[in-house]
Design a protein around this motif. Structure first.
Motif, PDB file in Angstrom:
ATOM      1  N   PHE A 114       0.854  -1.186   0.000  1.00 10.62           N
ATOM      2  CA  PHE A 114       0.000   0.000   0.000  1.00 10.62           C
ATOM      3  C   PHE A 114       0.888   1.234   0.000  1.00 10.62           C
ATOM      4  CE2 PHE A 114       0.905  -0.801   4.371  1.00 10.62           C
ATOM      5  CZ  PHE A 114       0.880   0.421   5.028  1.00 10.62           C
ATOM      6  N   VAL A 115       0.488   2.223  -0.756  1.00 10.06           N
ATOM      7  CA  VAL A 115       1.303   3.414  -0.947  1.00 10.06           C
ATOM      8  C   VAL A 115       1.574   4.111   0.375  1.00 10.06           C
ATOM      9  CG1 VAL A 115       1.407   5.670  -2.058  1.00 10.06           C
ATOM     10  CG2 VAL A 115       0.563   3.696  -3.327  1.00 10.06           C
ATOM     11  N   GLY A 116       0.566   4.215   1.248  1.00  7.46           N
ATOM     12  CA  GLY A 116       0.784   4.779   2.583  1.00  7.46           C
ATOM     13  C   GLY A 116       1.572   6.069   2.550  1.00  7.46           C
ATOM     14  N   ALA A 117       2.698   6.081   3.237  1.00  3.67           N
ATOM     15  CA  ALA A 117       3.537   7.286   3.322  1.00  3.67           C
ATOM     16  C   ALA A 117       4.462   7.364   2.115  1.00  3.67           C
ATOM     17  CB  ALA A 117       4.338   7.260   4.612  1.00  3.67           C
ATOM     18  N   ASN A 118       3.863   7.484   0.947  1.00  7.18           N
ATOM     19  CA  ASN A 118       4.619   7.641  -0.298  1.00  7.18           C
ATOM     20  C   ASN A 118       5.546   6.466  -0.606  1.00  7.18           C
ATOM     21  OD1 ASN A 118       3.535  10.264  -0.798  1.00  7.18           O
ATOM     22  ND2 ASN A 118       4.915  11.055   0.763  1.00  7.18           N
ATOM     23  N   LEU A 119       5.109   5.264  -0.286  1.00 12.70           N
ATOM     24  CA  LEU A 119       5.923   4.094  -0.582  1.00 12.70           C
ATOM     25  C   LEU A 119       5.868   3.797  -2.079  1.00 12.70           C
ATOM     26  CD1 LEU A 119       4.897   1.816   2.420  1.00 12.70           C
ATOM     27  CD2 LEU A 119       6.915   3.281   2.194  1.00 12.70           C
ATOM     28  N   PRO A 120       7.014   3.462  -2.681  1.00 11.11           N
ATOM     29  CA  PRO A 120       7.081   3.257  -4.128  1.00 11.11           C
ATOM     30  C   PRO A 120       6.685   1.836  -4.538  1.00 11.11           C
ATOM     31  CG  PRO A 120       9.272   3.088  -3.211  1.00 11.11           C
ATOM     32  CD  PRO A 120       8.348   3.407  -2.054  1.00 11.11           C
ATOM     33  N   CYS A 121       5.419   1.491  -4.363  1.00  8.05           N
ATOM     34  CA  CYS A 121       4.965   0.120  -4.634  1.00  8.05           C
ATOM     35  C   CYS A 121       5.263  -0.340  -6.050  1.00  8.05           C
ATOM     36  CB  CYS A 121       3.466   0.006  -4.379  1.00  8.05           C
ATOM     37  SG  CYS A 121       2.996   0.175  -2.643  1.00  8.05           S
ATOM     38  N   GLN A 122       5.106   0.536  -7.019  1.00  2.76           N
ATOM     39  CA  GLN A 122       5.231   0.121  -8.413  1.00  2.76           C
ATOM     40  C   GLN A 122       6.654   0.233  -8.954  1.00  2.76           C
ATOM     41  OE1 GLN A 122       1.792   2.623  -9.817  1.00  2.76           O
ATOM     42  NE2 GLN A 122       1.293   0.699 -10.836  1.00  2.76           N
ATOM     43  N   ALA A 123       7.580   0.766  -8.171  1.00  2.00           N
ATOM     44  CA  ALA A 123       8.950   0.969  -8.645  1.00  2.00           C
ATOM     45  C   ALA A 123       9.846  -0.192  -8.228  1.00  2.00           C
ATOM     46  CB  ALA A 123       9.494   2.275  -8.083  1.00  2.00           C
ATOM     47  N   LYS A 124      10.811  -0.479  -9.060  1.00  2.00           N
ATOM     48  CA  LYS A 124      11.822  -1.477  -8.714  1.00  2.00           C
ATOM     49  C   LYS A 124      12.844  -0.829  -7.776  1.00  2.00           C
ATOM     50  CE  LYS A 124      10.211  -4.780 -11.401  1.00  2.00           C
ATOM     51  NZ  LYS A 124      10.893  -5.717 -12.277  1.00  2.00           N
ATOM     52  N   ALA A 125      13.463  -1.662  -6.958  1.00  2.00           N
ATOM     53  CA  ALA A 125      14.459  -1.169  -6.008  1.00  2.00           C
ATOM     54  C   ALA A 125      15.649  -0.563  -6.753  1.00  2.00           C
ATOM     55  CB  ALA A 125      14.924  -2.314  -5.114  1.00  2.00           C
ATOM     56  N   ASP A 126      16.146   0.540  -6.233  1.00  2.00           N
ATOM     57  CA  ASP A 126      17.311   1.210  -6.810  1.00  2.00           C
ATOM     58  C   ASP A 126      18.549   0.742  -6.040  1.00  2.00           C
ATOM     59  OD1 ASP A 126      19.283   2.883  -7.778  1.00  2.00           O
ATOM     60  OD2 ASP A 126      18.254   4.752  -7.258  1.00  2.00           O
ATOM     61  N   THR A 127      19.361  -0.087  -6.690  1.00  2.00           N
ATOM     62  CA  THR A 127      20.548  -0.643  -6.033  1.00  2.00           C
ATOM     63  C   THR A 127      21.832   0.073  -6.460  1.00  2.00           C
ATOM     64  OG1 THR A 127      20.765  -2.312  -7.781  1.00  2.00           O
ATOM     65  CG2 THR A 127      19.484  -2.928  -5.829  1.00  2.00           C
ATOM     66  N   ARG A 128      21.692   1.177  -7.182  1.00  2.00           N
ATOM     67  CA  ARG A 128      22.891   1.905  -7.634  1.00  2.00           C
ATOM     68  C   ARG A 128      23.646   2.494  -6.456  1.00  2.00           C
ATOM     69  NH1 ARG A 128      20.128   5.948 -11.668  1.00  2.00           N
ATOM     70  NH2 ARG A 128      18.729   5.900  -9.890  1.00  2.00           N
ATOM     71  N   ARG A 129      24.956   2.340  -6.508  1.00  2.00           N
ATOM     72  CA  ARG A 129      25.814   2.869  -5.457  1.00  2.00           C
ATOM     73  C   ARG A 129      26.409   4.227  -5.845  1.00  2.00           C
ATOM     74  NH1 ARG A 129      27.137  -0.914  -1.603  1.00  2.00           N
ATOM     75  NH2 ARG A 129      29.016   0.273  -1.093  1.00  2.00           N
ATOM     76  N   THR A 130      26.087   4.682  -7.038  1.00  2.00           N
ATOM     77  CA  THR A 130      26.589   5.972  -7.508  1.00  2.00           C
ATOM     78  C   THR A 130      25.580   7.062  -7.149  1.00  2.00           C
ATOM     79  OG1 THR A 130      27.644   4.868  -9.374  1.00  2.00           O
ATOM     80  CG2 THR A 130      27.351   7.254  -9.546  1.00  2.00           C
ATOM     81  N   PRO A 131      26.001   8.127  -6.479  1.00  2.00           N
ATOM     82  CA  PRO A 131      25.051   9.179  -6.096  1.00  2.00           C
ATOM     83  C   PRO A 131      24.495   9.904  -7.317  1.00  2.00           C
ATOM     84  CG  PRO A 131      27.297   9.831  -5.538  1.00  2.00           C
ATOM     85  CD  PRO A 131      27.364   8.411  -6.006  1.00  2.00           C
ATOM     86  N   SER A 132      23.270  10.339  -7.189  1.00  2.00           N
ATOM     87  CA  SER A 132      22.604  11.077  -8.263  1.00  2.00           C
ATOM     88  C   SER A 132      23.043  12.536  -8.234  1.00  2.00           C
ATOM     89  CB  SER A 132      21.097  10.995  -8.073  1.00  2.00           C
ATOM     90  OG  SER A 132      20.714  11.723  -6.923  1.00  2.00           O
ATOM     91  N   PRO A 133      22.791  13.272  -9.311  1.00  2.00           N
ATOM     92  CA  PRO A 133      23.093  14.712  -9.301  1.00  2.00           C
ATOM     93  C   PRO A 133      22.355  15.442  -8.165  1.00  2.00           C
ATOM     94  CG  PRO A 133      22.740  13.977 -11.556  1.00  2.00           C
ATOM     95  CD  PRO A 133      22.399  12.810 -10.659  1.00  2.00           C
ATOM     96  N   ALA A 134      21.121  15.016  -7.872  1.00  2.00           N
ATOM     97  CA  ALA A 134      20.375  15.670  -6.787  1.00  2.00           C
ATOM     98  C   ALA A 134      21.064  15.455  -5.442  1.00  2.00           C
ATOM     99  CB  ALA A 134      18.951  15.131  -6.739  1.00  2.00           C
ATOM    100  N   MET A 135      21.625  14.278  -5.211  1.00  2.00           N
ATOM    101  CA  MET A 135      22.350  14.016  -3.962  1.00  2.00           C
ATOM    102  C   MET A 135      23.623  14.844  -3.890  1.00  2.00           C
ATOM    103  SD  MET A 135      22.026   9.956  -3.147  1.00  2.00           S
ATOM    104  CE  MET A 135      21.551   9.117  -4.637  1.00  2.00           C
ATOM    105  N   ARG A 136      24.316  14.954  -5.007  1.00  2.00           N
ATOM    106  CA  ARG A 136      25.545  15.764  -5.029  1.00  2.00           C
ATOM    107  C   ARG A 136      25.225  17.227  -4.705  1.00  2.00           C
ATOM    108  NH1 ARG A 136      26.652  12.511  -9.759  1.00  2.00           N
ATOM    109  NH2 ARG A 136      28.261  10.989  -9.256  1.00  2.00           N
ATOM    110  N   GLN A 137      24.164  17.722  -5.321  1.00  2.00           N
ATOM    111  CA  GLN A 137      23.768  19.109  -5.061  1.00  2.00           C
ATOM    112  C   GLN A 137      23.377  19.300  -3.594  1.00  2.00           C
ATOM    113  OE1 GLN A 137      20.653  20.607  -7.590  1.00  2.00           O
ATOM    114  NE2 GLN A 137      20.489  22.526  -6.468  1.00  2.00           N
ATOM    115  N   TYR A 138      22.638  18.346  -3.034  1.00  2.00           N
ATOM    116  CA  TYR A 138      22.223  18.442  -1.632  1.00  2.00           C
ATOM    117  C   TYR A 138      23.445  18.524  -0.719  1.00  2.00           C
ATOM    118  CZ  TYR A 138      19.984  17.461   2.813  1.00  2.00           C
ATOM    119  OH  TYR A 138      19.550  17.546   4.115  1.00  2.00           O
TER     120      TYR A 138
END
Length: 196
Positions: A114-138
């Motif tokens: 159940f989506v509940g608190a914005n849970l990504p039910c329909q998305a596959k798990a992200d196992t990438r170990r490389t940070p995204s541009p958004a993480m770098r900016q943060y």
């Protein structure tokens, strides 16, 4: 081929498609396996289902119900089972929960999220170990932050992230993908007979 033979074959195929057992030349019935139908009757091929447990047992693994599912988008049995499996309060609105629930089949079993608190039910798990541009900016804007929030990392990541100085780094793995690649910790196996 003789016209009578062709007509007989076409008739037999039409009857078979309609769920009838065509007679064989020797007087017997053609072999069509008996399966429980979607309503529990025997004698018709079970190609459409309204029971989620029978459906998953028959189809094995699908990431969302397909054309063989003839029941409601989220059956009551799934909602009731999810309340129990996920420890959702029993007084939760079933109608509301059904609107935010997804279900699928894996290995012949029923799973729900159940989506509940914005849970990504329909998305596959992200196992990438490389940070995204958004993480770098943060991390450039929040050097040394103890945690990078999910709104930045994405809720699909299997890792907890932090900022080491201005660099995003993995703290630890906090979730794992299941056999289909979905986040295992937010999908619950639903068993027959579960009630909230």
């Amino acid at each position: 081929m003789h016209r009578k033979v062709v007509v007989a074959l076409l008739l037999a195929l039409a009857l078979a498609a309609a769920g009838h057992r065509p007679a064989l030349a020797g007087g017997g019935a053609a072999a069509v396996p008996d399966h429980p139908s979607s309503h529990g009757r025997r004698g018709a091929p079970a190609d459409r289902y309204t029971d989620p447990f029978a459906y998953c047992a028959a189809v094995g693994t699908v990431d969302q119900p397909d054309g063989r599912w003839a029941g409601p988008p989220v059956p009551d049995a799934v909602v009731e089972g999810l309340i129990r499996a996920a420890g959702i309060p029993a007084d939760t609105s079933r109608e509301q929960l059904a609107r935010t629930t997804f279900w699928r089949c894996m290995g012949g079993r029923v799973y729900a999220c159940f989506v509940g608190a914005n849970l990504p039910c329909q998305a596959k798990a992200d196992t990438r170990r490389t940070p995204s541009p958004a993480m770098r900016q943060y991390c450039r804007q929040n050097p040394g932050a103890d945690a990078i929030p999910a709104v930045v990392t994405g809720r699909e990541t299997v890792y907890a992230w932090r900022c080491t100085g201005k660099r995003p780094t993995i703290v630890r793995q906090v979730a794992y993908p299941d056999a289909r690649g979905f986040l295992r910790n937010i999908w619950y196996e639903i068993r027959p007979g579960q009630r909230g």
